[in-house]
Design an enzyme around this catalytic site. Structure first.
Site, mmCIF file in Angstrom:
data_model
loop_
_atom_site.group_PDB
_atom_site.id
_atom_site.type_symbol
_atom_site.label_atom_id
_atom_site.label_comp_id
_atom_site.label_asym_id
_atom_site.label_seq_id
_atom_site.Cartn_x
_atom_site.Cartn_y
_atom_site.Cartn_z
ATOM 1 C CE LYS A 93 -3.819 1.955 2.694
ATOM 2 N NZ LYS A 93 -4.707 1.651 3.816
ATOM 3 C CG ASP A 141 -6.727 5.597 10.890
ATOM 4 O OD1 ASP A 141 -5.970 4.688 11.299
ATOM 5 O OD2 ASP A 141 -7.450 5.473 9.888
#
Ligand code: AMP
Length: 604
Positions: free
Chosen positions: A76, A196
């Site tokens: 990713k 996050d």
């Protein structure tokens, strides 16, 4: 009818993570994580190319060290990015990257794979897991991405879905998805921050929750910061000690490199529960006791990098930390006490650790999928653009059409014109970033609108439209209003912004606002002055004939003064000189006009 459809053709929610991926689904109003084919909730985002079909998940993870040459992870970090773009993100990844046609490729066993193909393999695994679990074909999904993913990274995610046989109906920002799951019971209201921190990315979003409306007020982040960085910092210590003890370069050996990272991750996870643990690199007989305090010391400077984005997000939202009603922690590393302390120090309150940090994003994606399936009419999600978008205008300036943190979907239109006489084409240069100067922003795309009827400068009207869809993907069109001639492109950059670039652009945007304003003033003053200079140049030969010598001399002097100012960098001087020249030539212009009128009437 819509309920029957959704049962036959389900839409699942997918969290495609750097470290782990999950698929979830809302069954009878309740979101749940679906079991993987390995019987677990998480699918490690790891692929191993053993003989035959690639292995995905825990089976692949267990080969990370044993077969490092054929095992990939953290793809990713590379998704939607170019080779040149990647120096930072690829750091610490023990596999070979190849420059490709714009996008980067990863070499495994002599074959080159794009991060899109590899991500597709993970998505395919999740699709199969969902099909097994739901006992029906799964063709549609909502997939989450870091809020700070740029256009190119979002497009790459969608492409990976397509490759896996999934129609990606919506791309949702991870913190926004997390807030959906957090606010599911509808009792939660107020302003929340979602902090996050994942394996490879950090996102901060500030949201307003009220009556089922989830409104993102601001978002910031760092697309190359996460738990992986902590692993790398620990691994570096072991590597340095191994070098000293055995003289080996651990990072030069693929398998040892992978082993070090794995040992480092295991240590980090152990220290989230204990005060001390052992860092063990079995193949080298290396063992070292590690205290939690030691990890915390290593982690603090890395985690400190989350502070800037948090403060900027608060500022953009126009809020002070004490106005927040909750700070929600998401992502595996937020289990570490030092991460919780960092969030507490930034926001001045103890964070909420009640949501399941690994599952909440996928549950939120499933809720968004349920909304799209028409089963949940109580919720509305309002998200925003992470970076400003605009086009280049004359003089190297950026004209921003959409400001960052504007709610999406959105559309913006602005009418521009030509700068030269008889100009029949214009270049539309699409830019992303906060700065005034083109060269300081990121070039996203260029296209040409041709076939404009030749007219004097400033007469054609060219309307540029920016359309951002609900996935945050941009489409630009330009139309000449007289002829209706139009050009449209979906902006497809070869790769996206580096995190460093995003950070640099944002920080510099604030710091350089003043310098930018000066530069903008100069360019605008020059643009206004240029036609005055040209017109005076044409009328100068008439000055001596029509004006008394002193006034003619004054016009010439003012003309030279403006030409001189135009060569300088002071916008104020250009304006003043232009004003003075305008004043000095007023009489001359009138006399020239009068002469032309007299001549015309004499001819009649
Ligand atoms: P995510 O992207 O949210 O799946 O987070 C993955 C990251 O969380 C990886 O860097 C993991 O090593 C890290 N992680 C998972 N569990 C823990 C834990 N208990 N303590 C610290 N980090 C963890």
């Amino acid at each position: 009818m819509s309920v029957a459809m959704s049962v036959k053709d389900p839409i699942v929610g997918i969290d495609l993570g750097t470290t782990n991926s999950l698929v979830a689904f809302v069954r009878d109003g309740v979101p749940e994580v679906l079991r993987s084919r390995e019987g677990r909730n998480l699918v490690p985002s790891v692929i191993s190319f053993a003989d035959g079909a690639p292995l995905v998940g825990y089976a692949a993870k267990s080969r990370k060290v044993r077969d490092a040459a054929h095992t990939v992870f953290s793809m990713k970090r590379l998704l939607g990015r170019g080779f040149e773009d990647l120096k930072d993100a690829a750091q610490g990844l023990p596999y070979k990257l190849l420059p490709g046609d714009g996008i980067v490729r990863i070499e495994i066993g002599g074959r080159a794979y794009s991060p899109i193909e590899l991500s597709a393999l993970i998505l395919k695994e999740l699709k199969l897991a969902a099909e097994k679990s739901l006992s029906m074909p799964v063709r549609r999904a909502v997939v989450t991405v870091p809020a700070y993913f740029n256009d190119s990274q979002r497009q790459a995610t969608r492409a990976a879905g397509r490759l896996a046989g999934l129609d990606v109906l919506r791309i949702v920002n991870e913190p926004t998805a997390a807030s959906l799951a957090y606010g599911l019971d509808r009792k939660r209201q107020g302003l929340i921050a979602v902090y996050d921190l994942g394996g490879g990315t950090f996102d901060i979003s500030i949201l307003k929750l009220h009556d089922g409306i989830f409104e993102v007020l601001a978002t910031h982040g760092d697309t190359a910061l996460g738990g992986d960085d902590l692993d790398l910092a620990i691994a570096r210590i072991a590597a340095a000690e191994l070098k000293e003890r055995d003289g080996v370069d651990a990072f030069a050996d693929l398998s040892l490199h992978a082993e070090l990272l794995e040992a480092a991750e295991a240590l980090k996870i152990a220290l989230s529960e204990r005060d001390s643990a052992e860092l063990a690199v079995v193949s080298r007989g290396y063992r070292r006791a590690f205290a939690r305090a030691e990890l915390e010391e290593l982690a603090r400077p890395i985690l400190e990098r989350t502070r800037g984005p948090c403060l900027r997000a608060l500022k953009d939202a126009g809020l002070r930390p004490e106005e927040l009603s909750d700070v929600v922690l998401v992502g595996g590393p937020t289990r570490l006490r030092v991460v919780q302390e960092m969030a507490a120090s930034i926001f001045g309150r103890a964070p909420n650790t009640s949501v399941h940090p690994d599952e909440v994003v996928s549950l939120g994606a499933a809720i968004q999928a349920d909304i799209l399936a028409g089963n949940n009419k109580d919720f509305l999600l309002l998200d925003v653009v992470p970076l400003s978008l605009g086009i280049e205008t004359y003089g190297g300036l950026t004209s921003h059409l959409i400001a960052r943190n504007t709610r999406i979907p959105t559309v913006a239109r602005e009418v521009f014109t030509t700068f030269a006489d008889r100009q029949t084409g214009v270049d539309i240069h699409v830019l992303q970033g906060e700065r005034e100067r083109v060269e300081d922003n990121r070039s996203l795309a260029r296209f040409k609108l041709a076939g404009i009827p030749p007219q004097p400068a400033g007469i054609p009207r060219i309307e540029v439209t920016f359309l951002i869809d609900a996935d945050g993907i941009l489409q630009v069109s330009a139309k000449e209003l007289k002829t209706g001639k139009e050009q449209t492109i979906e902006v497809r950059p070869s790769y996206g912004l580096t995190d460093a670039e995003v950070e640099r652009m944002l920080a510099a945007g604030t710091r350089n606002a003043e310098a930018d304003t000066e530069f903008k003033k100069l360019v605008e003053a020059r643009n206004d002055a240029e036609p005055v200079l040209r017109a005076t140049e044409k009328s100068l030969p008439h000055a001596a004939r029509l004006l008394p010598p002193a006034e003619a001399e004054e016009v010439r002097r003012r003309f030279e003064a403006l030409s001189e100012a135009m060569r300088g960098k002071d916008g104020g001087k250009v304006r003043e000189a232009c004003f003075a020249l305008n004043r000095a030539t007023a009489k001359l212009a009138e006399l020239i006009m009068q002469e032309a009128v007299d001549q015309a009437s004499g001819q009649r």
